[in-house]
Design a protein around this motif. Structure first.
Motif, PDB file in Angstrom:
ATOM      1  N   ILE A   3       0.867  -1.171   0.000  1.00  0.00           N
ATOM      2  CA  ILE A   3       0.000   0.000   0.000  1.00  0.00           C
ATOM      3  C   ILE A   3       0.909   1.227   0.000  1.00  0.00           C
ATOM      4  O   ILE A   3       1.801   1.348   0.851  1.00  0.00           O
ATOM      5  CB  ILE A   3      -0.944   0.026   1.214  1.00  0.00           C
ATOM      6  N   VAL A   4       0.719   2.116  -0.954  1.00  0.00           N
ATOM      7  CA  VAL A   4       1.565   3.290  -1.093  1.00  0.00           C
ATOM      8  C   VAL A   4       0.690   4.540  -1.021  1.00  0.00           C
ATOM      9  O   VAL A   4      -0.449   4.537  -1.478  1.00  0.00           O
ATOM     10  CB  VAL A   4       2.349   3.244  -2.431  1.00  0.00           C
ATOM     11  N   ASP A   5       1.234   5.586  -0.423  1.00  0.00           N
ATOM     12  CA  ASP A   5       0.512   6.861  -0.357  1.00  0.00           C
ATOM     13  C   ASP A   5       0.701   7.597  -1.681  1.00  0.00           C
ATOM     14  O   ASP A   5       1.823   7.916  -2.083  1.00  0.00           O
ATOM     15  CB  ASP A   5       1.059   7.714   0.794  1.00  0.00           C
ATOM     16  N   LEU A   6      -0.405   7.866  -2.360  1.00  0.00           N
ATOM     17  CA  LEU A   6      -0.375   8.570  -3.638  1.00  0.00           C
ATOM     18  C   LEU A   6      -1.175   9.861  -3.494  1.00  0.00           C
ATOM     19  O   LEU A   6      -2.398   9.855  -3.564  1.00  0.00           O
ATOM     20  CB  LEU A   6      -0.965   7.693  -4.751  1.00  0.00           C
ATOM     21  N   GLY A   7      -0.492  10.947  -3.245  1.00  0.00           N
ATOM     22  CA  GLY A   7      -1.168  12.220  -3.077  1.00  0.00           C
ATOM     23  C   GLY A   7      -2.132  12.231  -1.904  1.00  0.00           C
ATOM     24  O   GLY A   7      -3.175  12.869  -1.968  1.00  0.00           O
ATOM     25  N   GLY A   8      -1.778  11.530  -0.839  1.00  0.00           N
ATOM     26  CA  GLY A   8      -2.637  11.473   0.337  1.00  0.00           C
ATOM     27  C   GLY A   8      -3.675  10.372   0.300  1.00  0.00           C
ATOM     28  O   GLY A   8      -4.458  10.235   1.240  1.00  0.00           O
ATOM     29  N   TRP A  78     -13.298  12.378 -12.589  1.00  0.00           N
ATOM     30  CA  TRP A  78     -12.461  11.507 -13.411  1.00  0.00           C
ATOM     31  C   TRP A  78     -11.014  11.940 -13.342  1.00  0.00           C
ATOM     32  O   TRP A  78     -10.103  11.106 -13.393  1.00  0.00           O
ATOM     33  CB  TRP A  78     -12.969  11.497 -14.852  1.00  0.00           C
ATOM     34  N   SER A  79     -10.768  13.228 -13.213  1.00  0.00           N
ATOM     35  CA  SER A  79      -9.384  13.700 -13.118  1.00  0.00           C
ATOM     36  C   SER A  79      -8.724  13.212 -11.829  1.00  0.00           C
ATOM     37  O   SER A  79      -7.508  12.973 -11.797  1.00  0.00           O
ATOM     38  CB  SER A  79      -9.321  15.227 -13.209  1.00  0.00           C
ATOM     39  N   ALA A  80      -9.508  13.047 -10.764  1.00  0.00           N
ATOM     40  CA  ALA A  80      -8.955  12.506  -9.524  1.00  0.00           C
ATOM     41  C   ALA A  80      -8.548  11.049  -9.706  1.00  0.00           C
ATOM     42  O   ALA A  80      -7.515  10.591  -9.181  1.00  0.00           O
ATOM     43  CB  ALA A  80      -9.968  12.631  -8.392  1.00  0.00           C
ATOM     44  N   TYR A  81      -9.329  10.293 -10.454  1.00  0.00           N
ATOM     45  CA  TYR A  81      -8.969   8.905 -10.739  1.00  0.00           C
ATOM     46  C   TYR A  81      -7.729   8.837 -11.632  1.00  0.00           C
ATOM     47  O   TYR A  81      -6.867   7.968 -11.455  1.00  0.00           O
ATOM     48  CB  TYR A  81     -10.142   8.175 -11.399  1.00  0.00           C
ATOM     49  N   VAL A  82      -7.628   9.744 -12.588  1.00  0.00           N
ATOM     50  CA  VAL A  82      -6.444   9.806 -13.441  1.00  0.00           C
ATOM     51  C   VAL A  82      -5.213  10.151 -12.611  1.00  0.00           C
ATOM     52  O   VAL A  82      -4.130   9.571 -12.794  1.00  0.00           O
ATOM     53  CB  VAL A  82      -6.649  10.826 -14.572  1.00  0.00           C
ATOM     54  N   THR A 108     -11.767   5.740 -17.010  1.00  0.00           N
ATOM     55  CA  THR A 108     -10.496   6.243 -16.491  1.00  0.00           C
ATOM     56  C   THR A 108      -9.371   5.982 -17.469  1.00  0.00           C
ATOM     57  O   THR A 108      -8.472   6.818 -17.647  1.00  0.00           O
ATOM     58  CB  THR A 108     -10.179   5.608 -15.130  1.00  0.00           C
ATOM     59  N   ALA A 109      -9.393   4.821 -18.130  1.00  0.00           N
ATOM     60  CA  ALA A 109      -8.361   4.534 -19.128  1.00  0.00           C
ATOM     61  C   ALA A 109      -8.381   5.579 -20.237  1.00  0.00           C
ATOM     62  O   ALA A 109      -7.331   6.099 -20.646  1.00  0.00           O
ATOM     63  CB  ALA A 109      -8.559   3.132 -19.700  1.00  0.00           C
TER      64      ALA A 109
END
Length: 282
Positions: A3-8, A78-82, A108-109
């Motif tokens: 599990i990695v922190d990605l932008g919080g 969608w931009s948050a998922y990207v 998202t793809a």
């Protein structure tokens, strides 16, 4: 699994196999966990990860607010998922990736390809979610969730989410943050103490922004029409994966292949083989 922190946003992911990277956006709507590639609906029988692992490094992950990944109470876009996807491939040190979306993962793809075409070698859009009935169903879920919040309050959402394993698609009352409510006590406490009026605005803005059209959500036609990322489009055939959604992508994407095969003929023998042929050409 790491599990990695990605932008919080704590993000659970897994890499499987060897070869060029294939970033896989899970099916399952607001319950888009990495396990869905092997346990969810028809994907359980299609066996994509096992079929691809000898030729590609499959990168599978829990979308934010799904599985063991975390989340934030904010308007989901969608931009948050990207952003989550880009941060993940950056974390893995990947320059360019093939991508594959299943169901709502197709949105998202496609949005990733539009936002960062230089990072995407090709994309497989398998049974894209979309169509008028899909949009109406999504809006109905959010209305039912807000009705539950209005009657019982945010603490009741936490209690309900923790008393069941049902996701937002199965029980709209638990809302789109059900997964982190179950896995993160601090998140659940903050959620329960939130301002209901502000929460209603966040939820209303989320559904209006995510599901604003009667075809594939998440990408504008004009952006798709100027995209030079090669795509393979594979149609679905039900109320949530309308054939019209796949045809929309076929019409908009300049560089594409359309596998015009009924769902009944998209089997564990035919579908992985067709996708591997496409990926091998790009």
């Amino acid at each position: 699994m790491p599990i990695v922190d990605l932008g919080g946003i704590p993000t659970r992911y897994q890499t499987v196999g060897e070869g060029p990277p294939l970033l896989m956006f899970s099916p399952g709507g607001f319950d888009s966990s990495l396990e869905n590639w092997t346990t969810f609906g028809r994907y359980r029988d299609l066996g994509f990860v096992d079929a691809f692992r000898s030729s590609y490094t499959c990168v599978v992950f829990d979308r934010r607010e799904s599985g063991r990944s975390g989340g934030r109470v904010e308007r989901l876009t969608w931009s948050a998922y990207v952003d989550q996807a880009l941060r993940l491939i950056d974390h893995l040190g990947l320059d360019r990736v093939h991508t594959m979306g299943g169901c709502v993962g197709c949105s998202t793809a496609a949005a990733l390809a539009v936002a960062a075409p230089e990072r995407v070698r090709s994309m497989v859009l398998f049974s894209p979610a979309g169509g008028p009935r899909y949009r109406m169903a999504q809006h109905r879920r959010f209305v039912q969730h807000l009705a539950f919040v209005a009657e019982h309050g945010l603490p009741a959402v936490v209690d309900l989410a923790r008393s069941t394993e049902a996701g937002f698609s199965q029980d709209p009352r638990v809302g789109p943050w059900a997964a982190p409510l179950r896995t993160d006590a601090a998140f659940a406490a903050s959620y329960a103490a939130g301002d209901p009026a502000r929460y209603e605005l966040v939820v209303t803005g989320t559904v209006r922004g995510l599901f604003d059209r009667d075809t594939v959500p998440g990408v504008e036609a004009e952006d798709l029409m100027t995209l030079d990322v090669p795509a393979l489009v594979v149609p679905g055939q039900d109320s949530s994966h309308a054939p019209s959604a796949a045809r929309y992508l076929q019409e908009c994407l300049p560089v594409h292949e359309y596998w015009d095969v009924p769902v009944a003929e998209q089997t564990a023998l035919t579908a992985p083989r067709r996708i591997l042929t496409f990926l091998g050409e790009h």
